[in-house]
Design an enzyme around this catalytic site. Structure first.
Site, PDB file in Angstrom:
ATOM      1  N   GLY A  83       0.810  -1.215   0.000  1.00  0.00           N
ATOM      2  CA  GLY A  83       0.000   0.000   0.000  1.00  0.00           C
ATOM      3  C   GLY A  83       0.835   1.253   0.000  1.00  0.00           C
ATOM      4  O   GLY A  83       2.049   1.214   0.207  1.00  0.00           O
TER       5      GLY A  83
ATOM      6  N   ALA B 121       7.652   7.303   3.401  1.00  0.00           N
ATOM      7  CA  ALA B 121       8.224   7.161   4.740  1.00  0.00           C
ATOM      8  C   ALA B 121       8.171   8.474   5.527  1.00  0.00           C
ATOM      9  O   ALA B 121       7.820   8.490   6.710  1.00  0.00           O
ATOM     10  CB  ALA B 121       9.669   6.673   4.626  1.00  0.00           C
TER      11      ALA B 121
ATOM     12  N   LYS C 100       4.162  -1.939  -8.967  1.00  0.00           N
ATOM     13  CA  LYS C 100       3.921  -0.492  -9.005  1.00  0.00           C
ATOM     14  C   LYS C 100       5.223   0.278  -9.259  1.00  0.00           C
ATOM     15  O   LYS C 100       5.200   1.338  -9.881  1.00  0.00           O
ATOM     16  CB  LYS C 100       3.204  -0.020  -7.737  1.00  0.00           C
ATOM     17  CG  LYS C 100       4.058  -0.063  -6.489  1.00  0.00           C
ATOM     18  CD  LYS C 100       4.571   1.294  -6.093  1.00  0.00           C
ATOM     19  CE  LYS C 100       5.729   1.207  -5.116  1.00  0.00           C
ATOM     20  NZ  LYS C 100       5.638   0.333  -3.984  1.00  0.00           N
TER      21      LYS C 100
ATOM     22  N   ASP D 165      -1.181   2.629  -4.500  1.00  0.00           N
ATOM     23  CA  ASP D 165       0.281   2.709  -4.387  1.00  0.00           C
ATOM     24  C   ASP D 165       0.900   3.265  -5.675  1.00  0.00           C
ATOM     25  O   ASP D 165       1.887   4.010  -5.638  1.00  0.00           O
ATOM     26  CB  ASP D 165       0.846   1.313  -4.073  1.00  0.00           C
ATOM     27  CG  ASP D 165       2.200   1.379  -3.361  1.00  0.00           C
ATOM     28  OD1 ASP D 165       2.730   2.482  -3.164  1.00  0.00           O
ATOM     29  OD2 ASP D 165       2.720   0.307  -3.017  1.00  0.00           O
TER      30      ASP D 165
ATOM     31  N   ARG E 299      12.485   8.845  -7.091  1.00  0.00           N
ATOM     32  CA  ARG E 299      13.506   8.278  -7.981  1.00  0.00           C
ATOM     33  C   ARG E 299      12.936   7.667  -9.244  1.00  0.00           C
ATOM     34  O   ARG E 299      13.471   7.828 -10.337  1.00  0.00           O
ATOM     35  CB  ARG E 299      14.244   7.137  -7.266  1.00  0.00           C
ATOM     36  CG  ARG E 299      14.985   7.524  -6.065  1.00  0.00           C
ATOM     37  CD  ARG E 299      15.534   6.313  -5.381  1.00  0.00           C
ATOM     38  NE  ARG E 299      14.470   5.584  -4.703  1.00  0.00           N
ATOM     39  CZ  ARG E 299      14.628   4.890  -3.583  1.00  0.00           C
ATOM     40  NH1 ARG E 299      15.827   4.795  -3.048  1.00  0.00           N
ATOM     41  NH2 ARG E 299      13.637   4.273  -3.017  1.00  0.00           N
TER      42      ARG E 299
END
Lengths: 355, 355
Positions: free
Chosen positions: B144, B148, B199, B263, B272
Site C-alpha cells: 500500500g 516514509a 507499481k 500505491d 527516484r
C-alpha cells in the site's frame, strides 16, 4: 468523408473538432445560448477563446438559432454540452434528428429518478428525443481520461467510445481515430458512463487531501505532504467504482482501467473539482465553497447529489450492503448534509479486505 | 508492550519506529553495513539524517555488529532493507531468529529463478532462514501507499499487512496500528507483494510522459501538458497488474484498491522512479540514465529485469497470452534490450476491451 455537427462549443465539444478535421471530415460547431461569445470569436477571428487556439479550417461555426441548418444532412451529432444540458440537448436536436444518424455524447453524469433509480445521461438524452427516432439512432458516449486542451493540441490521448450497438461504436471510432487520438470501442455504455460520472465525485475527495494538508500547516519542515492520504482515498475511490460497476452490471475491469483509474488520475491532476475539494478540506462548508467558486460548472456536486438521492433506496432494496461505500457516504454527508469534510480512512477497504 | 527490532535503518524501516514508539513498544533500530553514518547520527544526536527528524525516545540504535544483542528476546523483527538486501537479511538475522517470532518485511520485489518462476521476496527471505526455524515463524509484508517521511511525520497513511497466517497479520496490525497509521490485514501475501513490486515498474512508464512532454517542447502556449498520456499509461498499468494478480492467484480487486491503484498513485507523485522515467522519456538510453542517477537504488529497474527473465517462460507455458502485457513488454524493451522509450498506446486495453 463524413459530416459531423458538434452541439455545444465548450472546451471538450470543440476539442473533438481537431481529430475530426485532421481526418478530413466536415465539422459544424453549434454554440448553445451560453456559447454566444465563443461563436462570435470563432466566426470573426477563427479563435476559440477558451481553448485559446485556432479552429481547424474545416470547422464552420453556427449560432444556436442556426441549429436546423447546422444539422441538415449530418451523419454524426456530437452532444458537447455538460451534464446540466442533458435535457436541453434532446429538445434542441430532436426536431432535426433523422433515423440512421449516430449521436455521441461527451456529457458525463447520472440522474436519479423520483423512485431513486440512476439513469445514465445518454439515456436521458434518448428519452427526450421524439419517439419516432429515439430507437432508430445509435447513441454513444465517450469515456476515459481526456483533457480537452491536450486533445485540441494533438497530444496523445486514449479514450473509449461506448455504445450498446457495438458496430456503431466501431464506426464512430473509425471516424474520430487519429495517430494521437486512440479510441477503444466497447458495448458497455453503462460502465463507461458510470465511471465518467463517478470519477468527478471521487476526485473531489482526492482533492480534499490538499486542503486538509494546508489546514494542518502545510508541507512540514522535512518536506512531508499528505500524498499517503490522497493515495488511500484514490485507492478507495477505485474500489467503490468497482462495486458500483458490479451493482449495475458494468464491466468491473473498467475500475482498474482507462475509464476508472485512468480518468480518476487525470482529473486529480488539477482543475475545478480539485479546487473545490481543496476548499472543503480547508474547512469551508459546501455553501461557502460554492460561493467562492460561483459561476463554475461543478459536475462533482451534481453527481454526488444524484447519488445521495439514489443510495438509500439501493440499500433498502438490499442491492448495496450498509457501509459498502464509505467514501461516497462521506461525500454525501459533506455535499448534501453540509457536514465538515472528513475522510473516513478506518472504514476503507473493510468488506473487500478482511479475507 | 512488545519489543520490536527493525533491521535496516533506511527511510521506510526507520519510519515504522514512529507508530511503534507511539504505541509504547520498545524499538531497536539496527543499521546495515550501509547505514553506519545513520546509526552514528542516531546515537550522537538522536537525529535520523535522511528522515531529517528526531528519533522517538523509545528507539535504541544499534550497529550491525551488535545485531545479536539487538535481536535478543524480540517479539517482532521488521526487515527494513530494500530488494537488493533480500538475501543479506536472511543470513544476518538467521542465527538469532527464534520459533514463534513474527517477521514483517517492507522489502518490495520479485525474484526470477533460473527456471523463470517469480518468487516474492518474503519467500526469498524465508528460504534463507535456517531450516529449523523457517516454518516456525510468521513472515508478513507491508503493502500500500506509504511515503516514509509522511509516516514518520504522523501524517495519515493506509497500508495493508499481508501474511499467509491471517492471525499473525491481525496481531501485527494491532501492534503497529495508530490513529494515523491505518492497517488492513490480509492473508493474500502474494497479491500485496506483486502489487508492491509491479507499481515500481509501472511508475517508470507513467514518469516517462513527463520526459516525452519536455522532449516535444514542454507545456505549449495554451497550457497543454501530457496528462492524458500519463493517465492512459496509469490505467493500462492497473489493468496489467490485475492480469498478473489473476495469473498468480492474487486478489484481483487489489488492482483497483490500495496496493494497486493507490500505491501506483503515490509513487507517481514523485521520487527516484519518476525521475528515471523522465530521463528515459527525454531520450536517454537506460545506460545513460543509470549513469546520471548513479548511487540511487532503482527498484523499478530490478523488477523489470526479473520480469524480463520470467515472461518468455510464462508465455511459452500458455499462462500469458502473447501481447497480454504490452506496457510491461515495452518496459522490458527499454530496460533489458536498451531500446528508446516508447509507450505503445495502440496496444493498450486490447484483450480486455473489445467486448
Amino acid at each position: 468523408m463524413t459530416t459531423v455537427a458538434i452541439v455545444g462549443a465548450g472546451l471538450m465539444g470543440t476539442a473533438t473538432a481537431y481529430p475530426l478535421s485532421d481526418n478530413g471530415h466536415n465539422v459544424r460547431l453549434v454554440g448553445t445560448h451560453l456559447d454566444r461569445d465563443i461563436i462570435t470569436s470563432c466566426r470573426s477571428r477563427r479563435i476559440h477563446p477558451r481553448l485559446n487556439r485556432q479552429l481547424p479550417a474545416s470547422v464552420r461555426p453556427f449560432f444556436v438559432e442556426e441549429i436546423g441548418e447546422a444539422l441538415e444532412g449530418v451523419d454524426v451529432i456530437v452532444s458537447g454540452v455538460n451534464s446540466l444540458g442533458a435535457h436541453w440537448i434532446g429538445d434542441a436536436i430532436g426536431p432535426h434528428v433523422r433515423p440512421g444518424q449516430m449521436i455521441i455524447a461527451i456529457t458525463k453524469g447520472l440522474e436519479a429518478t423520483p423512485s431513486g433509480d440512476l439513469i445514465i445521461l445518454p439515456d436521458v438524452l434518448r428519452n427526450t428525443l421524439p419517439e419516432n427516432v429515439r430507437d432508430r439512432v445509435a447513441i454513444a458516449a465517450v469515456g476515459g481520461p481526456c483533457i480537452a486542451g491536450e486533445l485540441a493540441g494533438r497530444r496523445p490521448s486514449c479514450v473509449t467510445f461506448g455504445c450498446r450497438d457495438f458496430d456503431a461504436a466501431c464506426k464512430l471510432a473509425a471516424i474520430f481515430h487519429t495517430t494521437y487520438y486512440h479510441i477503444f470501442p466497447t458495448a458497455d455504455l453503462v460502465g463507461i458512463e458510470y465511471c465518467a460520472a463517478l470519477k468527478n465525485a471521487y476526485t473531489l475527495a482526492v482533492g480534499m487531501a490538499q486542503g486538509i494538508l494546508e489546514k494542518a500547516g502545510g508541507v512540514d519542515e522535512t518536506g512531508a505532504h499528505m500524498f499517503n492520504l490522497a493515495a488511500a482515498t484514490f485507492g478507495q475511490a477505485c474500489t467503490e467504482i468497482e462495486q458500483l460497476l458490479n451493482l449495475v452490471g458494468g464491466s468491473r475491469q473498467f475500475a482498474a482501467g482507462l475509464p476508472g483509474a485512468g480518468d480518476l488520475y487525470v482529473t486529480s491532476m488539477g482543475g475545478r473539482t480539485v479546487r473545490l475539494g481543496r476548499l472543503l478540506g480547508l474547512g469551508h462548508s459546501i455553501d461557502e465553497a460554492l460561493q467562492i467558486m460561483a459561476g463554475e460548472t461543478l459536475e462533482s456536486v451534481y453527481v454526488i447529489r444524484q447519488l445521495g438521492q439514489a443510495l438509500p433506496g439501493l440499500t433498502r432494496q438490499g442491492l448495496l450492503a450498509p457501509g459498502a461505500l464509505p467514501l461516497m457516504e462521506a461525500l454525501i454527508d459533506i455535499i448534501v448534509a453540509e457536514q465538515p469534510a472528513k475522510i473516513p480512512l478506518d472504514a476503507f477497504f473493510g468488506g473487500a479486505w478482511l479475507t
